[in-house]
Design a protein around this motif. Structure first.
Motif, short mmCIF file in Angstrom:
data_model
loop_
_atom_site.label_atom_id
_atom_site.label_comp_id
_atom_site.label_asym_id
_atom_site.label_seq_id
_atom_site.Cartn_x
_atom_site.Cartn_y
_atom_site.Cartn_z
N THR A 128 0.92 -1.08 0.09
CA THR A 128 -0.02 0.01 0.15
C THR A 128 0.91 1.39 -0.10
OG1 THR A 128 -0.09 -0.11 2.29
CG2 THR A 128 -1.98 -1.16 1.26
N HIS A 145 -2.70 7.24 4.11
CA HIS A 145 -1.87 6.18 4.01
C HIS A 145 -2.53 5.02 3.81
CE1 HIS A 145 -2.73 6.39 8.30
NE2 HIS A 145 -2.65 5.17 8.15
N ASP A 146 -2.18 3.95 3.62
CA ASP A 146 -2.60 2.38 3.34
C ASP A 146 -3.66 2.47 2.12
OD1 ASP A 146 -2.68 -0.06 4.54
OD2 ASP A 146 -4.51 0.12 5.50
#
Length: 299
Positions: A128, A145-146
């Motif tokens: 990711t 994020h991710d």
């Protein structure tokens, strides 16, 4: 699947990406000829706008009209000044874990930039990635994020929502843009399936129900979304309902509404997205199809 007439606008390219309609012309990056081009709606008067030796990708314009664009392989966002010189707008080397890719520039001059997150063309496993905000002064901030390969993005017409395609995530995500430039929590704008159960690319790709790549927004709040593995472009309503599907006869990896009335949907088409095959051939085209609802939002 809706039957609409698709025609070629420009051919003989390597792998076109990030089409943008700007001041009466279609602008686009071509990865492996290392340049950003523009052309008329009819496919005439092809111009090389700027050469990008380290591979161009996302592009847009600051409020004062200066072009900003991604230089992928040296991990920079560049800016073309009013005198034609090209300077570094932001160096994102320390903030990305893969090639920076598509981005959208909002009305405040902020660039919202995704990245691969891993070495896709080198065969690495899926990882990711983060989403970055680049302010007009060139400062870089991680804002999410991710994300599973954050890719094509749009900003709604009111400037209040950022919508981001996650190509390996079977989803399109949305974020509220707060007054200070921070993003609210990620939420599903559309969900087409589950997250992949394997991080091996060859196993993750077949799990894509719809692999959202480049996209654009229309005046009814729907997205036209290029399906990177399905050879189609889909008109998607918030929530994930597919309202229309067009098969242009090739792989399609980005799209943009433009033309004189905003109802021409331009499609970045190529046989596949393999770097070795595309860099060795000139089989990519931009095709176009007329649709019913005009462009809205940014880009």
């Amino acid at each position: 699947m809706t039957e609409r007439a698709v025609h070629s606008v420009i051919s003989g390219m390597s792998y076109t990406e990030c089409p943008r309609w700007h001041e009466g012309r279609l602008w686009f990056a071509d990865f492996y000829t290392d340049a950003i081009y523009s052309v008329t709606e009819a496919g005439e008067d092809l111009r090389t706008e700027v050469e990008v030796p380290a591979q161009p990708s996302g592009l847009g314009w600051l409020p004062d009209g200066r072009l900003v664009f991604v230089s992928m392989k040296d991990r920079k966002v560049m800016r073309r000044e009013s005198d034609g010189s090209v300077v570094v707008h932001a160096d994102v080397t320390d903030a990305v874990t893969g090639h920076p890719n598509d981005m959208v520039v909002d009305g405040e001059g902020r660039c919202w930039l995704g990245n691969f997150g891993f070495d896709l063309m080198g065969g690495a496993d899926v990882e990711t990635a983060s989403l970055l905000r680049i302010d007009p002064d060139g400062s870089v901030t991680e804002v999410a994020h991710d994300l599973w390969f954050p890719n094509g993005s749009v900003v709604t017409g009111d400037g209040g929502t950022l919508i981001v395609d996650e190509t390996f995530g079977n989803r399109i995500s949305a974020f509220t843009i707060q007054s200070d430039g921070r993003l609210g929590e990620r939420r599903d704008w559309a969900r087409f399936g589950d997250l992949p159960t394997s991080r091996v690319v060859a196993e993750a790709v077949p799990q894509a129900v719809l692999a959202p790549d480049g996209c654009c927004l229309d005046a009814e709040g729907c997205l036209w979304v290029a399906d990177a593995v399905g050879g189609r472009v889909c008109r998607v309503a918030e929530g994930g309902e597919i309202l229309e599907e067009i098969m242009p006869g090739s792989g399609v990896f980005a799209c943009m509404l433009g033309g004189s009335d905003g109802r021409t949907l331009f499609l970045s088409c190529a046989p596949d997205f393999d770097e070795h095959a595309r860099s060795a051939a000139r089989e990519a085209e931009i095709r176009a199809v007329r649709v019913d609802v005009p462009h809205a939002g940014l880009p």
